[in-house]
Design a protein around this motif. Structure first.
Motif, mmCIF file in Angstrom:
data_model
loop_
_atom_site.group_PDB
_atom_site.id
_atom_site.type_symbol
_atom_site.label_atom_id
_atom_site.label_comp_id
_atom_site.label_asym_id
_atom_site.label_seq_id
_atom_site.Cartn_x
_atom_site.Cartn_y
_atom_site.Cartn_z
ATOM 1 N N GLN A 36 0.391 -1.080 0.186
ATOM 2 C CA GLN A 36 -0.185 0.177 0.022
ATOM 3 C C GLN A 36 0.396 1.138 0.391
ATOM 4 O OE1 GLN A 36 1.097 -1.854 3.054
ATOM 5 N NE2 GLN A 36 -0.172 -1.518 4.363
ATOM 6 N N SER A 37 1.604 1.159 -0.623
ATOM 7 C CA SER A 37 3.118 2.155 -0.371
ATOM 8 C C SER A 37 2.631 2.949 -1.628
ATOM 9 C CB SER A 37 4.886 1.923 0.383
ATOM 10 O OG SER A 37 4.847 2.334 1.559
ATOM 11 N N LYS A 38 3.303 3.477 -1.666
ATOM 12 C CA LYS A 38 3.704 4.711 -3.631
ATOM 13 C C LYS A 38 5.126 5.028 -3.639
ATOM 14 C CE LYS A 38 -1.060 5.933 -4.172
ATOM 15 N NZ LYS A 38 -1.460 5.001 -3.509
ATOM 16 N N THR A 59 10.947 3.967 -4.981
ATOM 17 C CA THR A 59 12.303 3.802 -5.533
ATOM 18 C C THR A 59 11.924 2.292 -6.177
ATOM 19 O OG1 THR A 59 12.148 3.511 -2.677
ATOM 20 C CG2 THR A 59 13.869 5.163 -3.628
ATOM 21 N N CYS A 60 10.754 2.130 -5.828
ATOM 22 C CA CYS A 60 10.814 0.604 -6.250
ATOM 23 C C CYS A 60 9.169 0.111 -7.144
ATOM 24 C CB CYS A 60 10.590 -0.121 -4.923
ATOM 25 S SG CYS A 60 9.845 -1.315 -4.450
ATOM 26 N N ASN A 61 9.205 -0.242 -8.104
ATOM 27 C CA ASN A 61 7.443 -0.409 -8.134
ATOM 28 C C ASN A 61 6.838 -1.286 -8.259
ATOM 29 O OD1 ASN A 61 8.161 1.684 -9.744
ATOM 30 N ND2 ASN A 61 8.670 0.370 -11.340
ATOM 31 N N THR A 104 10.240 -11.270 2.998
ATOM 32 C CA THR A 104 9.861 -9.834 2.725
ATOM 33 C C THR A 104 8.640 -9.423 1.717
ATOM 34 O OG1 THR A 104 11.442 -8.451 1.388
ATOM 35 C CG2 THR A 104 11.596 -10.786 0.539
ATOM 36 N N GLY A 105 8.346 -8.280 1.510
ATOM 37 C CA GLY A 105 7.140 -8.088 0.478
ATOM 38 C C GLY A 105 7.628 -7.352 -0.831
ATOM 39 N N GLY A 106 6.225 -6.360 -1.321
ATOM 40 C CA GLY A 106 5.525 -5.961 -0.881
ATOM 41 C C GLY A 106 5.803 -5.780 0.770
ATOM 42 N N ILE A 128 9.159 10.509 -0.284
ATOM 43 C CA ILE A 128 9.951 8.737 -1.269
ATOM 44 C C ILE A 128 8.466 7.598 -0.608
ATOM 45 C CG2 ILE A 128 11.514 7.484 -0.631
ATOM 46 C CD1 ILE A 128 13.540 9.231 0.265
ATOM 47 N N ARG A 129 8.375 8.083 0.130
ATOM 48 C CA ARG A 129 6.799 6.470 0.188
ATOM 49 C C ARG A 129 5.824 7.138 -0.177
ATOM 50 N NH1 ARG A 129 9.057 1.398 2.320
ATOM 51 N NH2 ARG A 129 11.284 2.257 1.732
ATOM 52 N N GLY A 130 5.729 8.582 -0.783
ATOM 53 C CA GLY A 130 4.106 8.419 -1.287
ATOM 54 C C GLY A 130 3.579 8.852 -0.624
HETATM 55 S S1 SF4 Z 1 10.190 -0.287 -1.116
HETATM 56 FE FE1 SF4 Z 1 8.529 -2.389 -0.373
HETATM 57 S S2 SF4 Z 1 7.389 -0.225 0.925
HETATM 58 FE FE2 SF4 Z 1 8.119 0.136 -1.113
HETATM 59 S S3 SF4 Z 1 6.621 0.319 -2.914
HETATM 60 FE FE3 SF4 Z 1 8.488 -1.533 -2.356
HETATM 61 S S4 SF4 Z 1 7.797 -3.462 -1.239
HETATM 62 FE FE4 SF4 Z 1 6.742 -1.299 -1.312
#
Ligand code: SF4
Length: 349
Positions: free
Chosen positions: A34-36, A39-41, A72-74, A143-145
Motif C-alpha cells: 500500500q506504499s507508493k 524507489t520501487c515499483n 519480505t514483500g510487498g 519518498i514513500r508517497g
Molecule cells: S520498497 Fe517496500 S514499501 Fe516501498 S513499494 Fe517496494 S515493497 Fe512497497
C-alpha cells in the motif's frame, strides 16, 4: 543455544566448502503493497495467484533445512496468514534460528502487534523486524508517497521496542535505503528520530542502497541510484557505529564497508554465494538465485514444492557457471550479503 550452534556451524562450514543446500531463504510472500515508493515499483503490481497458505506449508515441509528465513514483500503484514506462514517454517525447520522481516508501517498497528505477539510465542530465538525509514518526516513521506508514513513508522518502532521487554529475542531496527532522493540526508533523519527515541544510535539503522532489479523491484531502468558520491556518507555512518559484543556487529560493519565500495565501483565487492548459501523465492513460487538476478531456475509448484531438484537442474548449473566465471550481476544487498560475509570469517576479524 542448539539453534545458534547450528547456524554458526553451517556458517563456519560455508568458509571451507560448498553447502549444497542454502541455509537462508529470501521469500517474498506477497507483492501487495500500500506504499507508493519512488524507489520501487512493486506497489504498481496487483498480484493474483500467489502461493496459498497450504502451498507454503508444503514448501516448508519439503525444505526443512532453513536456519534463517528472510520474509519480505510487498508488505508482509498484508498477508492475513502471516502467522500461519511463520508457524509453517517454525514447525518444519527444526534448526530455524532467525526470522527477519521488513514493514512499511502502514498496516493497522494493533493488528501488527497482535500478530507479532502470536509469532513471538513460537520461540524463534532471533526475530528482527526492519521498519522502513528513508528520511526525516517530510522526506520519508515524499519518498514513500504516503502522508503521515514517518509518524506511523515511529509508532510501529516504539511498539516493537516495547515488546522487546517481554521478548528479548525480538529486535526492531530502521531500514534506511539510500537513493538519489535522500543522499546526504541521513544525519538529519537520525537527529529527527533521536528527538523521539533518544536511546537510538547509528547501530539501530540498517543501510541499503536503492538498486534496480527486473525480477523483484520491477524497476530496471529507473534512475534512482545514489551514485558513487554516497560512499563518503556510508563511511561516516560506518565509523559512527558503536562497538558491541554481538558477532553480527562485525558482519554489519563489513557489510557497510563493502556497500561503500559497491557504491564507488558499481561492482560486487565479493563473489556471490547465490543458490549455495541463499536462494530467493517470489510470491508465485518462482525461484531465482537472488532478488537482483533475473535468472529463473524453476517454480516450486512444478517441483512438488521441493527446492532440491531445482537446485540441481540445468538452469541452476548455468547460474553456478556464471558465478565461477565471475559473470553474476553486480549486487550487494542485505538479503544476500550477510551469508557471503559469514562465509569469509577470516576477513571479518
Ligand atoms: S520498497 Fe517496500 S514499501 Fe516501498 S513499494 Fe517496494 S515493497 Fe512497497
Amino acid at each position: 543455544m542448539r539453534k545458534l550452534a547450528g547456524i554458526a556451524l553451517t556458517a563456519l562450514k560455508s568458509n571451507f566448502t560448498k553447502l549444497g543446500r542454502p541455509y537462508k531463504l529470501n521469500f517474498a510472500i506477497t507483492y501487495s503493497c500500500q506504499s507508493k515508493c519512488i524507489t520501487c515499483n512493486i506497489w504498481k503490481i496487483r498480484p493474483t495467484g500467489e502461493l496459498t497458505t497450504e502451498e507454503i506449508r508444503e514448501f516448508a515441509k519439503k525444505n526443512n533445512y532453513f536456519k534463517w528465513v528472510g520474509i519480505t514483500g510487498g508488505e508482509p503484514f498484508l498477508r492475513g496468514d502471516i502467522v500461519e506462514i511463520v508457524r509453517a517454517f517454525r514447525e518444519n525447520c527444526k534448526g530455524l534460528y532467525m526470522l527477519t522481516m521488513p514493514t512499511n508501517s502502514l498496516c493497522n498497528p494493533s493488528s501488527v502487534e497482535s500478530r507479532m505477539l502470536q509469532i513471538m510465542q513460537f520461540g524463534i530465538p532471533r526475530v528482527v523486524i526492519t521498519v522502513s525509514l528513508d528520511g526525516y518526516r517530510e522526506l520519508h513521506d515524499k519518498i514513500r508517497g504516503v502522508t503521515g508514513n514517518f509518524d506511523r513508522a515511529m509508532h510501529i518502532y516504539g511498539m516493537l521496542k516495547g515488546m522487546k521487554k517481554e521478548y528479548p529475542g525480538l529486535d526492531a531496527v530502521f531500514g534506511y535505503t539510500l537513493s538519489k532522493f535522500n543522499k546526504g540526508q541521513f544525519e538529519q533523519t537520525y537527529v529527527e528520530v533521536k528527538k523521539i527515541f533518544p536511546e537510538v544510535t547509528y547501530n539501530d539503522f540498517h543501510i541499503n542502497l536503492a538498486q534496480t532489479s527486473e525480477n523483484y523491484y520491477a524497476n530496471s531502468g529507473d534512475d534512482i541510484r545514489a551514485g558513487s558520491g554516497v560512499a563518503a556518507e556510508l563511511q561516516k555512518i560506518s565509523a559512527g557505529r558503536r562497538r558491541t559484543l554481538d558477532p553480527m556487529y562485525l558482519v554489519e560493519n563489513s557489510f557497510l564497508k563493502n556497500l561503500a565500495k559497491f557504491a564507488e565501483t558499481g561492482e560486487s565487492p565479493i563473489r556471490c554465494r547465490s543458490l549455495d548459501a541463499s536462494v530467493f523465492v517470489d510470491g508465485w513460487g518462482n525461484v531465482y538465485p537472488s532478488i537482483m538476478w533475473n535468472h529463473k531456475i524453476g517454480n516450486i509448484r512444478d517441483a512438488g514444492y521441493d527446492l532440491v531438484p531445482l537446485l540441481g537442474n540445468g538452469e541452476a548449473r548455468k547460474v553456478r557457471e556464471e558465478i565461477l566465471a565471475g559473470r553474476e550481476p553486480a549486487q550487494w544487498t542485505s538479503c544476500e550479503s550477510y551469508q557471503i560475509l559469514l562465509g569469509r570469517i577470516k576477513d571479518l576479524v
